[in-house]
Design a protein around this motif. Structure first.
Motif, PDB file in Angstrom:
ATOM      1  N   ARG A 166     -16.078 -37.215 -13.784  1.00 49.36           N
ATOM      2  CA  ARG A 166     -14.790 -36.892 -14.490  1.00 49.36           C
ATOM      3  C   ARG A 166     -14.746 -35.360 -14.924  1.00 49.36           C
TER       4      ARG A 166
ATOM      5  N   GLN B   4      -4.271 -33.732 -12.903  1.00 48.92           N
ATOM      6  CA  GLN B   4      -5.638 -34.570 -12.971  1.00 48.92           C
ATOM      7  C   GLN B   4      -5.936 -35.013 -14.227  1.00 48.92           C
TER       8      GLN B   4
ATOM      9  N   SER C  96      -3.103 -37.696 -15.666  1.00 46.22           N
ATOM     10  CA  SER C  96      -3.285 -39.012 -14.794  1.00 46.22           C
ATOM     11  C   SER C  96      -4.322 -39.654 -15.509  1.00 46.22           C
TER      12      SER C  96
ATOM     13  N   ARG D 264      -7.391 -39.008 -14.703  1.00 45.31           N
ATOM     14  CA  ARG D 264      -8.699 -39.276 -13.408  1.00 45.31           C
ATOM     15  C   ARG D 264      -9.785 -38.056 -13.775  1.00 45.31           C
TER      16      ARG D 264
END
Length: 354
Positions: A101, A176, A179, A181
């Motif tokens: 992550r 990123q 989203s 993610r």
């Protein structure tokens, strides 16, 4: 309106030395010392180098023999950032954010000296090219080494889209995070002072028909995460990041930057009318962009041309400027004629230094 993304840490290497404090104190004092690059393949430009540092001691390893100058700078900045955030211990970082992550997004002109050295060796002795030097010609390798050292497995990206790459990196990192993610992004830029880099900057200036400007080398990384996560882990926030817009400008830089501001206005509406400070190159017309009433911070007269480093250095400069009050909205703008342009909208939360 509150920004959902925040900057919670920063690290820098500059001609003033290692650390954000050295950069800021240097910017307050005087321009750095510029000098011709040893072994330069052209007449200029002069470059201000990062002072020598013990990479083995800083990185706590002796395995740096195959690292080129750019890789050392990126790894040093990543290590410094983890230390400043109290995440130098890998297990401690993993307890807060899993490896998958975390991302690293870097803007750079790339390891040009390594590419040149490999190409010359391939031309001169094609049968004896050293395989050990090949990895350094891959543009994403400096960031990849830093990611491996800190078990960053979410993604590792290097942008090489001109000088605005360091600012565009914020856009990629924000996407990123938004989203879902990624939970933590290390975002910034790096440049190296080498004969190949000097030749590259000389060639760009020659193509544009202008004198080559003094350059600086270094690296800067900032930690970007959601405001909620920063609060959960008790991390103070330096700034809120609303968003970054970027376009390719086939005409004048002002036209490209105006298009970036239009993108931000469509997303954030009248929030742009509340901007009080803008970081903008001296040759660009703030009034033409509707920013004539804003306080203007000019980094180039104090630091020279900083290439992809400009975006991150300008953010740090604005956060450290006591004239910019906590809560004030800021814009960092970067672009050139016939080049990518980018705009970053952020809000200062606290001063970077006392």
């Amino acid at each position: 309106m509150h920004a959902e993304l925040v900057i919670t840490g920063a690290a820098a290497l500059s001609p003033y030395g290692l650390g954000v404090e050295a950069l800021i104190e240097g910017l307050r004092a005087a321009p750095p010392a510029y000098a011709p690059v040893d072994g330069a393949l052209c007449d200029g430009p002069a470059v201000a180098r990062v002072p020598d540092y013990d990479a083995r001691e800083l990185l706590a390893t002796r395995s740096v023999a195959n690292f080129d100058r750019l890789t050392l700078h990126v790894c040093a900045a990543a290590t410094q950032l983890h230390q400043r955030m109290g995440l130098a211990d890998t297990a401690a970082r993993q307890a807060q954010v899993p490896d998958e992550r975390v991302s690293l997004v870097l803007g750079s002109s790339g390891p040009l000296q390594s590419v040149l050295a490999f190409d010359l060796q391939a031309i001169e002795e094609p049968r004896y090219v050293q395989p050990s030097i090949y990895p350094n010609v891959v543009f994403n390798v400096p960031a990849s080494y830093a990611a491996i050292r800190h078990t960053i497995r979410g993604s590792c990206i290097t942008l090489t889209d001109g000088d605005a790459s360091g600012l565009i990196a914020f856009s990629v990192a924000a996407a990123q995070l938004e989203s879902g993610r990624i939970d933590l992004a290390l975002v910034g830029a790096a440049e190296e002072a080498t004969p190949a880099y000097a030749l590259y900057r000389h060639s760009l200036a020659h193509q544009a028909g202008v004198p080559a400007q003094p350059q600086v080398e270094g690296a800067a990384l900032l930690a970007l995460e959601t405001a909620g996560q920063a609060q959960r882990h008790g991390r103070a926030t330096l700034a809120g990041v609303f968003g970054c817009a970027h376009v390719y400008a086939p005409g004048r830089a002002e036209q490209g930057l105006a298009a970036c501001l239009d993108k931000l206005r469509r997303r954030f509406g009248t929030l742009l009318d509340e901007v009080g400070t803008v970081a903008l190159a001296p040759e660009l017309d703030a009034a033409a962009l509707g920013l004539g009433d804003c306080r203007r911070l000019a980094l180039a007269p104090r630091l020279g041309a900083s290439g992809t480093l400009y975006g991150a250095f300008a953010v740090l400069d604005a956060l450290a400027d006591t004239r910019v009050a906590p809560g004030e909205l800021m814009l960092v703008l970067q672009g050139g004629d016939h080049a990518p342009c980018a705009a970053l909208l952020l809000q200062k939360h606290q001063g970077l230094m006392a």
